[in-house]
Scaffold this motif. Structure first.
Motif, PDB file in Angstrom:
ATOM      1  N   ASP A   1      18.629   0.483  -9.923  1.00 34.01           N
ATOM      2  CA  ASP A   1      19.020  -0.745  -9.234  1.00 34.01           C
ATOM      3  C   ASP A   1      17.797  -1.554  -8.823  1.00 34.01           C
ATOM      4  N   ARG A   2      16.741  -0.863  -8.416  1.00 28.90           N
ATOM      5  CA  ARG A   2      15.508  -1.575  -8.047  1.00 28.90           C
ATOM      6  C   ARG A   2      14.879  -2.212  -9.284  1.00 28.90           C
ATOM      7  N   VAL A   3      14.842  -1.481 -10.390  1.00 29.97           N
ATOM      8  CA  VAL A   3      14.325  -2.042 -11.638  1.00 29.97           C
ATOM      9  C   VAL A   3      15.115  -3.281 -12.031  1.00 29.97           C
ATOM     10  N   ASP A   4      16.434  -3.213 -11.921  1.00 29.17           N
ATOM     11  CA  ASP A   4      17.276  -4.348 -12.296  1.00 29.17           C
ATOM     12  C   ASP A   4      17.015  -5.557 -11.404  1.00 29.17           C
TER      13      ASP A   4
ATOM     14  N   ARG B   1       6.623  -5.956 -16.841  1.00 32.50           N
ATOM     15  CA  ARG B   1       5.511  -5.024 -17.046  1.00 32.50           C
ATOM     16  C   ARG B   1       5.360  -4.036 -15.893  1.00 32.50           C
ATOM     17  N   TYR B   2       5.570  -4.513 -14.668  1.00 32.18           N
ATOM     18  CA  TYR B   2       5.365  -3.642 -13.518  1.00 32.18           C
ATOM     19  C   TYR B   2       6.680  -3.252 -12.849  1.00 32.18           C
ATOM     20  N   ASP B   3       7.822  -3.589 -13.481  1.00 34.08           N
ATOM     21  CA  ASP B   3       9.094  -3.370 -12.799  1.00 34.08           C
ATOM     22  C   ASP B   3       9.363  -1.891 -12.543  1.00 34.08           C
ATOM     23  N   GLU B   4       9.105  -1.033 -13.525  1.00 27.10           N
ATOM     24  CA  GLU B   4       9.418   0.380 -13.356  1.00 27.10           C
ATOM     25  C   GLU B   4       8.476   1.053 -12.359  1.00 27.10           C
ATOM     26  N   SER B   5       7.183   0.793 -12.478  1.00 23.84           N
ATOM     27  CA  SER B   5       6.231   1.419 -11.552  1.00 23.84           C
ATOM     28  C   SER B   5       6.418   0.891 -10.132  1.00 23.84           C
ATOM     29  N   THR B   6       6.746  -0.388 -10.015  1.00 20.00           N
ATOM     30  CA  THR B   6       6.960  -0.956  -8.689  1.00 20.00           C
ATOM     31  C   THR B   6       8.250  -0.428  -8.068  1.00 20.00           C
ATOM     32  N   ALA B   7       9.278  -0.240  -8.875  1.00 23.00           N
ATOM     33  CA  ALA B   7      10.518   0.353  -8.367  1.00 23.00           C
ATOM     34  C   ALA B   7      10.245   1.748  -7.804  1.00 23.00           C
ATOM     35  N   THR B   8       9.391   2.495  -8.490  1.00 25.36           N
ATOM     36  CA  THR B   8       9.005   3.816  -7.986  1.00 25.36           C
ATOM     37  C   THR B   8       8.224   3.699  -6.683  1.00 25.36           C
ATOM     38  N   ALA B   9       7.253   2.786  -6.642  1.00 29.01           N
ATOM     39  CA  ALA B   9       6.427   2.608  -5.444  1.00 29.01           C
ATOM     40  C   ALA B   9       7.273   2.191  -4.242  1.00 29.01           C
ATOM     41  N   LEU B  10       8.243   1.309  -4.463  1.00 28.23           N
ATOM     42  CA  LEU B  10       9.101   0.869  -3.363  1.00 28.23           C
ATOM     43  C   LEU B  10       9.899   2.031  -2.790  1.00 28.23           C
TER      44      LEU B  10
ATOM     45  N   VAL C   1       0.319   3.796   1.886  1.00 29.20           N
ATOM     46  CA  VAL C   1       1.615   3.443   1.302  1.00 29.20           C
ATOM     47  C   VAL C   1       1.418   3.230  -0.199  1.00 29.20           C
ATOM     48  N   PRO C   2       2.250   3.849  -1.046  1.00 31.34           N
ATOM     49  CA  PRO C   2       2.100   3.682  -2.489  1.00 31.34           C
ATOM     50  C   PRO C   2       2.001   2.218  -2.913  1.00 31.34           C
ATOM     51  N   ARG C   3       1.025   1.931  -3.759  1.00 25.60           N
ATOM     52  CA  ARG C   3       0.760   0.628  -4.358  1.00 25.60           C
ATOM     53  C   ARG C   3      -0.037  -0.304  -3.434  1.00 25.60           C
ATOM     54  N   ILE C   4      -0.111  -0.023  -2.148  1.00 21.29           N
ATOM     55  CA  ILE C   4      -0.882  -0.887  -1.259  1.00 21.29           C
ATOM     56  C   ILE C   4      -2.360  -0.521  -1.356  1.00 21.29           C
ATOM     57  N   GLY C   5      -3.155  -1.447  -1.871  1.00 19.20           N
ATOM     58  CA  GLY C   5      -4.595  -1.278  -1.937  1.00 19.20           C
ATOM     59  C   GLY C   5      -5.261  -2.273  -1.006  1.00 19.20           C
TER      60      GLY C   5
END
Length: 206
Positions: A77-80, A89-98, A134-138
């Motif tokens: 659902d997050r990917v969608d 390009r970043y939808d799947e990795s960002t869905a995981t990070a969220l 927090v994942p993805r926060i740099g």
């Protein structure tokens, strides 16, 4: 043109924060602070700002405005939702990070970023360190959070990251955070920081 005139023009032309663009009514309460963190996660990849903001609108429209709600959502659902905003390009990795980030905030801070602030002793440097767990926060995501949150967390003031200070110097404004802070009232610091970053991006494209 005086420095204050330059600042007034900057605020008029570019002085809208990312939180405002994403429909976040920022306050020192759990939901908008988490929404700001979510927005920072979305900004923390090489993607256009308008797409990141559009993705935030999709995520919030889906009802994922708290760590509990985000963690309860499915990865697909997050990917969608990200896909509807053309967050490619970043939808799947960002869905995981969220999802992983929501679980961290929920479990470590009981879903309330004010507890992160307390854990940091309201020290700006430590706040940045904890945000980067927090994942993805740099560094960039932490800078964006602090730029925007300085309106509600006074200890972050003045928060002007390197991009903002560089743009300020190019415009003949002070190149230090303290110097820039003297040109506006405290409540306008987030708007000025955002305006300077946008002005710098506009200049780099021209």
């Amino acid at each position: 043109m005086t420095q204050r005139t330059t600042v007034r023009e900057l605020l008029t032309e570019h002085g809208r924060t990312h939180a405002e663009e994403a429909g976040i009514h920022l306050a020192n309460t759990p939901m908008p602070l988490y929404q700001l963190l979510t927005l920072c996660v979305l900004f923390s990849v090489r993607i256009k700002a308008d797409i990141a903001v559009a993705a935030a609108h999709e995520v919030f429209a889906a009802g994922w405005r708290t760590p509990r709600a985000m963690a309860a959502s499915s990865w697909q659902d997050r990917v969608d939702a990200l896909g509807r905003a053309h967050y490619r390009r970043y939808d799947e990795s960002t869905a995981t990070a969220l999802g992983e980030g929501a679980e961290l905030i929920r479990d470590r801070y009981a879903g309330d970023l004010r507890r992160l602030r307390e854990a940091a002793g309201e020290d700006p440097g430590r706040i940045r360190e904890l945000l980067r767990e927090v994942p993805r926060i740099g560094p960039v995501g932490a800078d964006i959070f602090c730029r925007e949150a300085q309106g509600v967390w006074p200890e972050l003031r003045p928060a002007f990251d390197r991009r903002a200070r560089r743009a300020a110097a190019d415009l003949g404004l002070p190149g230090t955070s303290e110097g820039l802070a003297r040109l506006v009232d405290a409540e306008d610091l987030p708007r000025l920081a955002a305006a300077l970053v946008r002005a710098g991006l506009s200049s780099s494209r021209s």
